[in-house]
Design a protein around this motif. Structure first.
Motif, PDB file in Angstrom:
ATOM      1  N   ALA A 145       0.813  -1.218   0.000  1.00  0.00           N
ATOM      2  CA  ALA A 145       0.000   0.000   0.000  1.00  0.00           C
ATOM      3  C   ALA A 145       0.845   1.266   0.000  1.00  0.00           C
ATOM      4  N   LYS A 146       2.070   1.191   0.505  1.00  0.00           N
ATOM      5  CA  LYS A 146       2.883   2.400   0.637  1.00  0.00           C
ATOM      6  C   LYS A 146       3.833   2.614  -0.537  1.00  0.00           C
ATOM      7  N   ALA A 147       3.705   1.822  -1.572  1.00  0.00           N
ATOM      8  CA  ALA A 147       4.632   1.929  -2.705  1.00  0.00           C
ATOM      9  C   ALA A 147       4.132   2.974  -3.704  1.00  0.00           C
ATOM     10  N   ASP A 148       4.212   4.248  -3.322  1.00  0.00           N
ATOM     11  CA  ASP A 148       3.805   5.319  -4.220  1.00  0.00           C
ATOM     12  C   ASP A 148       4.853   5.525  -5.313  1.00  0.00           C
ATOM     13  N   SER A 149       4.410   6.116  -6.432  1.00  0.00           N
ATOM     14  CA  SER A 149       5.324   6.358  -7.552  1.00  0.00           C
ATOM     15  C   SER A 149       5.229   7.824  -7.970  1.00  0.00           C
ATOM     16  N   ARG A 150       6.353   8.379  -8.353  1.00  0.00           N
ATOM     17  CA  ARG A 150       6.398   9.782  -8.742  1.00  0.00           C
ATOM     18  C   ARG A 150       6.332   9.911 -10.250  1.00  0.00           C
ATOM     19  N   LEU A 151       5.421  10.765 -10.711  1.00  0.00           N
ATOM     20  CA  LEU A 151       5.281  11.061 -12.133  1.00  0.00           C
ATOM     21  C   LEU A 151       5.250  12.568 -12.282  1.00  0.00           C
ATOM     22  N   GLY A 152       6.286  13.129 -12.873  1.00  0.00           N
ATOM     23  CA  GLY A 152       6.381  14.578 -12.969  1.00  0.00           C
ATOM     24  C   GLY A 152       6.528  15.179 -11.583  1.00  0.00           C
ATOM     25  N   GLN A 153       5.635  16.116 -11.247  1.00  0.00           N
ATOM     26  CA  GLN A 153       5.673  16.761  -9.942  1.00  0.00           C
ATOM     27  C   GLN A 153       4.730  16.099  -8.937  1.00  0.00           C
ATOM     28  N   HIS A 154       4.109  14.997  -9.318  1.00  0.00           N
ATOM     29  CA  HIS A 154       3.079  14.393  -8.481  1.00  0.00           C
ATOM     30  C   HIS A 154       3.472  12.980  -8.041  1.00  0.00           C
ATOM     31  N   TYR A 156       1.808   9.370  -6.944  1.00  0.00           N
ATOM     32  CA  TYR A 156       0.561   8.633  -7.117  1.00  0.00           C
ATOM     33  C   TYR A 156       0.630   7.287  -6.400  1.00  0.00           C
ATOM     34  N   PRO A 157      -0.387   6.937  -5.616  1.00  0.00           N
ATOM     35  CA  PRO A 157      -0.472   5.560  -5.115  1.00  0.00           C
ATOM     36  C   PRO A 157      -0.597   4.610  -6.304  1.00  0.00           C
ATOM     37  N   LEU A 158      -0.140   3.382  -6.135  1.00  0.00           N
ATOM     38  CA  LEU A 158      -0.149   2.430  -7.247  1.00  0.00           C
ATOM     39  C   LEU A 158      -1.551   2.206  -7.852  1.00  0.00           C
ATOM     40  N   PRO A 159      -2.623   2.103  -7.041  1.00  0.00           N
ATOM     41  CA  PRO A 159      -3.945   1.935  -7.662  1.00  0.00           C
ATOM     42  C   PRO A 159      -4.310   3.108  -8.572  1.00  0.00           C
ATOM     43  N   VAL A 160      -3.983   4.323  -8.138  1.00  0.00           N
ATOM     44  CA  VAL A 160      -4.292   5.502  -8.956  1.00  0.00           C
ATOM     45  C   VAL A 160      -3.432   5.522 -10.214  1.00  0.00           C
ATOM     46  N   LEU A 161      -2.163   5.164 -10.078  1.00  0.00           N
ATOM     47  CA  LEU A 161      -1.279   5.154 -11.250  1.00  0.00           C
ATOM     48  C   LEU A 161      -1.783   4.187 -12.321  1.00  0.00           C
ATOM     49  N   LEU A 162      -2.147   2.963 -11.907  1.00  0.00           N
ATOM     50  CA  LEU A 162      -2.605   1.987 -12.895  1.00  0.00           C
ATOM     51  C   LEU A 162      -3.967   2.371 -13.474  1.00  0.00           C
ATOM     52  N   CYS A 163      -4.821   2.997 -12.671  1.00  0.00           N
ATOM     53  CA  CYS A 163      -6.084   3.521 -13.222  1.00  0.00           C
ATOM     54  C   CYS A 163      -5.802   4.638 -14.227  1.00  0.00           C
ATOM     55  N   LYS A 164      -4.815   5.439 -13.935  1.00  0.00           N
ATOM     56  CA  LYS A 164      -4.439   6.530 -14.835  1.00  0.00           C
ATOM     57  C   LYS A 164      -3.906   5.984 -16.159  1.00  0.00           C
ATOM     58  N   VAL A 165      -3.137   4.910 -16.085  1.00  0.00           N
ATOM     59  CA  VAL A 165      -2.549   4.331 -17.297  1.00  0.00           C
ATOM     60  C   VAL A 165      -3.597   3.595 -18.130  1.00  0.00           C
ATOM     61  N   PHE A 166      -4.448   2.805 -17.472  1.00  0.00           N
ATOM     62  CA  PHE A 166      -5.310   1.897 -18.222  1.00  0.00           C
ATOM     63  C   PHE A 166      -6.768   2.353 -18.343  1.00  0.00           C
TER      64      PHE A 166
END
Length: 391
Positions: free
Chosen positions: A108-117, A119-129
């Motif tokens: 749950a704590k494995a957030d990822s940085r994209l640009g200046q933001h 994102y939690p992993l669930p949000v990142l994968l929702c953003k991608v797919f």
């Protein structure tokens, strides 16, 4: 050069990403003003997604850089997954959520940085797919089928993008596709009458178990069902009332591994080309779920749905709005507390008869009201009436 199965799965997943990523990342990189203007023009549930597709222009280099960064980050996340997890994620993405797929449990704590933001992993994968314009976890809602549903601080969180839906925000109400007087919320005069559509009136078909419609809805002390669903084509009801006992119900025309109310199995005599065309577009349909805070509707289809409910609007308002819900979005279509507050407190007949304040109307594909040629839902090709048990 031979590729491993894992690398092939990663490549297939990247190719299956949601369209429009370049434009959204370009907006994040430097065109915040244009994005704000587009958002201001969007007054319907769904934020106007897809309003201006394909307008990549001045920020081409910035967009290309953002796309490369997103690709590198996505590949880094996917390469951490096991082969079975990649297969499950690919199945979910390629079936567009139509197939039953397992949870993708990651830290749950494995957030990822994209640009200046970040994102939690669930949000990142929702953003991608699914939704390239997604910004924050508060914009999504977990489906009840997910293992992470209802868990406040889990160590592992599900990152399957099709175990989440996008929230319809009603703080800024959509334009009045239709406004209806609140008078229709008054109880009917005849306690023995079959609950009827506010537009069409009721019909007396047989319901499951050989009971009449009125018996299904009014059987004294019967708490086995929490709602019944009627399917209409224009002014004609097709099939019998569908009594719902389980907390969640899929209502669909064509859904892989579908289990619920299949509209495609109903015998309809309607030969209208428009009805047949809209019926074929229902596809995965909707998911109706009774949760702690009310009843939610998730649009699983590829086309918008339109909803009218007494509890979606200001209780002091004398008119009702019809709300447009885009594919992939969820809306709390019914709130029991609000519905009870709308009833007359001294009306002893309330518990003895159906009340249309406990009814939600949902039209597939076609809207109705002042902004449409159809003024009433009974003119819509395919629509549902959901009648809630008020006991």
């Amino acid at each position: 050069m031979f590729r491993t199965k894992r690398s092939v799965l990663v490549r297939r997943l990247w190719r299956s990403r949601a369209p429009g990523g370049e434009e959204e990342e370009e907006a994040a990189a430097g065109e915040a003003g244009a994005a704000a203007a587009a958002e201001a023009r969007a007054h319907v549930c769904g934020g106007g997604r897809g309003c201006c597709p394909g307008k990549a222009g001045r920020g081409g280099r910035a967009a290309a850089g953002a796309e490369a960064e997103l690709k590198a980050l996505t590949h880094a996340v996917l390469k951490r997954l096991k082969e079975r997890q990649l297969e499950g994620l690919l199945h979910a993405v390629e079936s567009r959520g139509g197939a039953r797929t397992p949870c993708l449990l990651l830290p749950a704590k494995a957030d990822s940085r994209l640009g200046q933001h970040w994102y939690p992993l669930p949000v990142l994968l929702c953003k991608v797919f699914r939704w390239p314009d997604l910004r924050h976890c508060s914009e999504v809602k977990r489906l009840c089928c997910c293992e992470s549903y209802g868990k406040a601080h889990p160590e592992l969180v599900c990152c399957n993008p099709h175990h989440l839906s996008r929230l319809c925000e009603l703080e800024s109400p959509p334009p009045p596709y239709s406004r209806y007087p609140m008078d229709f919320l008054k109880p009917t005069d005849c306690p023995d009458s079959v609950p009827s559509s506010t537009e069409t009136g009721g019909t007396n078909c047989l319901a499951p178990g050989g009971l009449s419609d009125s018996q299904v809805l009014q059987e004294p002390g019967d708490r086995s069902h929490w709602c019944v669903v009627a399917y209409w084509e224009e002014k004609t009801r097709v099939g019998r009332l569908y009594s719902v006992q389980e907390p969640s119900l899929d209502i669909f025309y064509d859904l892989p591994q579908g289990n619920g109310f299949c509209l495609g199995q109903l015998n309809s005599d309607n030969k209208s080309q428009l009805v047949q065309k809209v019926r074929s577009k229902i596809g995965y349909g909707i998911q109706l779920t009774k949760e702690v805070d009310g009843v939610w509707v998730y649009n699983r289809s590829s086309y918008p749905i339109f909803i009218k409910s007494a509890t979606l609007d200001n209780p002091d308002s004398r008119t009702l709005l019809v709300h447009k819900v885009f594919p992939g979005f969820s809306i709390k279509a019914f709130d029991y507390e609000k519905a009870y507050s709308l009833q007359r407190p001294n009306d002893h007949e309330f518990m003895q008869q159906p009340w249309t304040g406990f009814t939600v109307q949902i039209s597939f594909v076609k809207g109705w009201g002042q902004c449409y040629t159809r003024q009433f839902i009974s003119s819509c090709p395919c629509w549902l009436e959901v009648i809630f048990n008020n006991r």
